[in-house]
Design a protein around this motif. Sequence first.
Motif, mmCIF file in Angstrom:
data_model
loop_
_atom_site.group_PDB
_atom_site.id
_atom_site.type_symbol
_atom_site.label_atom_id
_atom_site.label_comp_id
_atom_site.label_asym_id
_atom_site.label_seq_id
_atom_site.Cartn_x
_atom_site.Cartn_y
_atom_site.Cartn_z
ATOM 1 N N TYR A 107 -14.598 24.509 22.826
ATOM 2 C CA TYR A 107 -15.827 23.724 22.974
ATOM 3 C C TYR A 107 -16.251 23.140 21.637
ATOM 4 C CZ TYR A 107 -20.733 22.753 24.096
ATOM 5 O OH TYR A 107 -21.955 22.163 24.255
ATOM 6 N N GLN A 108 -16.229 23.962 20.593
ATOM 7 C CA GLN A 108 -16.605 23.491 19.264
ATOM 8 C C GLN A 108 -15.622 22.433 18.766
ATOM 9 O OE1 GLN A 108 -19.416 24.299 17.557
ATOM 10 N NE2 GLN A 108 -19.996 25.352 19.428
ATOM 11 N N LEU A 109 -14.345 22.625 19.040
ATOM 12 C CA LEU A 109 -13.335 21.655 18.638
ATOM 13 C C LEU A 109 -13.559 20.316 19.342
ATOM 14 C CD1 LEU A 109 -10.698 21.096 17.061
ATOM 15 C CD2 LEU A 109 -9.474 21.879 19.091
ATOM 16 N N CYS A 110 -13.908 20.356 20.607
ATOM 17 C CA CYS A 110 -14.195 19.123 21.350
ATOM 18 C C CYS A 110 -15.386 18.388 20.759
ATOM 19 C CB CYS A 110 -14.448 19.428 22.815
ATOM 20 S SG CYS A 110 -12.968 19.857 23.735
ATOM 21 N N ILE A 111 -16.391 19.123 20.335
ATOM 22 C CA ILE A 111 -17.558 18.499 19.707
ATOM 23 C C ILE A 111 -17.158 17.816 18.412
ATOM 24 C CG2 ILE A 111 -19.762 18.978 18.568
ATOM 25 C CD1 ILE A 111 -20.249 21.118 20.711
ATOM 26 N N VAL A 112 -16.357 18.493 17.597
ATOM 27 C CA VAL A 112 -15.906 17.912 16.331
ATOM 28 C C VAL A 112 -15.057 16.665 16.586
ATOM 29 C CG1 VAL A 112 -14.426 18.310 14.316
ATOM 30 C CG2 VAL A 112 -16.049 20.050 15.029
ATOM 31 N N HIS A 129 -16.626 12.685 26.806
ATOM 32 C CA HIS A 129 -17.774 13.347 27.425
ATOM 33 C C HIS A 129 -17.359 14.182 28.640
ATOM 34 C CE1 HIS A 129 -17.387 9.586 29.655
ATOM 35 N NE2 HIS A 129 -18.028 10.174 30.657
ATOM 36 N N ARG A 130 -16.355 13.712 29.372
ATOM 37 C CA ARG A 130 -15.886 14.478 30.537
ATOM 38 C C ARG A 130 -15.172 15.751 30.110
ATOM 39 N NH1 ARG A 130 -12.649 10.091 33.578
ATOM 40 N NH2 ARG A 130 -13.805 8.433 32.602
ATOM 41 N N VAL A 131 -14.358 15.655 29.072
ATOM 42 C CA VAL A 131 -13.652 16.829 28.559
ATOM 43 C C VAL A 131 -14.663 17.850 28.066
ATOM 44 C CG1 VAL A 131 -12.083 17.659 26.759
ATOM 45 C CG2 VAL A 131 -11.590 15.523 27.948
ATOM 46 N N LEU A 132 -15.651 17.389 27.311
ATOM 47 C CA LEU A 132 -16.678 18.278 26.779
ATOM 48 C C LEU A 132 -17.467 18.943 27.900
ATOM 49 C CD1 LEU A 132 -18.006 19.312 24.206
ATOM 50 C CD2 LEU A 132 -19.540 17.375 24.297
ATOM 51 N N ASN A 137 -16.448 19.582 30.982
ATOM 52 C CA ASN A 137 -15.598 20.564 31.659
ATOM 53 C C ASN A 137 -15.449 21.842 30.847
ATOM 54 O OD1 ASN A 137 -15.157 18.915 33.868
ATOM 55 N ND2 ASN A 137 -13.288 18.042 33.023
ATOM 56 N N VAL A 138 -15.248 21.716 29.559
ATOM 57 C CA VAL A 138 -15.116 22.897 28.708
ATOM 58 C C VAL A 138 -16.435 23.652 28.638
ATOM 59 C CG1 VAL A 138 -14.639 23.684 26.349
ATOM 60 C CG2 VAL A 138 -13.232 21.904 27.355
ATOM 61 N N GLU A 139 -17.535 22.921 28.579
ATOM 62 C CA GLU A 139 -18.850 23.573 28.553
ATOM 63 C C GLU A 139 -19.098 24.367 29.832
ATOM 64 O OE1 GLU A 139 -23.536 22.447 27.838
ATOM 65 O OE2 GLU A 139 -22.129 20.876 28.355
ATOM 66 N N GLU A 140 -18.759 23.792 30.968
ATOM 67 C CA GLU A 140 -18.928 24.504 32.247
ATOM 68 C C GLU A 140 -18.087 25.775 32.287
ATOM 69 O OE1 GLU A 140 -18.319 22.214 35.775
ATOM 70 O OE2 GLU A 140 -19.536 20.560 35.021
ATOM 71 N N ALA A 141 -16.849 25.665 31.819
ATOM 72 C CA ALA A 141 -15.965 26.839 31.813
ATOM 73 C C ALA A 141 -16.517 27.912 30.886
ATOM 74 C CB ALA A 141 -14.557 26.446 31.382
ATOM 75 N N TYR A 142 -17.025 27.521 29.739
ATOM 76 C CA TYR A 142 -17.574 28.499 28.791
ATOM 77 C C TYR A 142 -18.821 29.161 29.373
ATOM 78 C CZ TYR A 142 -19.816 30.479 24.697
ATOM 79 O OH TYR A 142 -20.450 31.321 23.835
ATOM 80 N N GLU A 143 -19.705 28.373 29.943
ATOM 81 C CA GLU A 143 -20.938 28.931 30.497
ATOM 82 C C GLU A 143 -20.645 29.837 31.689
ATOM 83 O OE1 GLU A 143 -23.612 25.710 31.228
ATOM 84 O OE2 GLU A 143 -24.099 25.493 29.114
#
Length: 56
Positions: A14-19, A41-44, A46-52
């Motif tokens: 998630y942090q890597l996607c933000i960077v 934005h879509r990748v971010l 999806n990763v955010e949903e998986a993390y949460e």
Amino acid sequence: MKSRVYRATLFALYQLCIVIGIVAMPLAIAARQAGLTLPIHRVLANVEEAYEATQP
């Protein structure tokens, strides 16, 4: 233990996607002026949903 490793990996991703999104901002602006959009934005999202979903 695997749950912690999985959660930590998702957090790092998630942090890597933000960077990547921040670094790619000039490219995204140029692409938008050319009529294209980058799906960062879509990748971010999806990763955010998986993390949460791993949060207790």
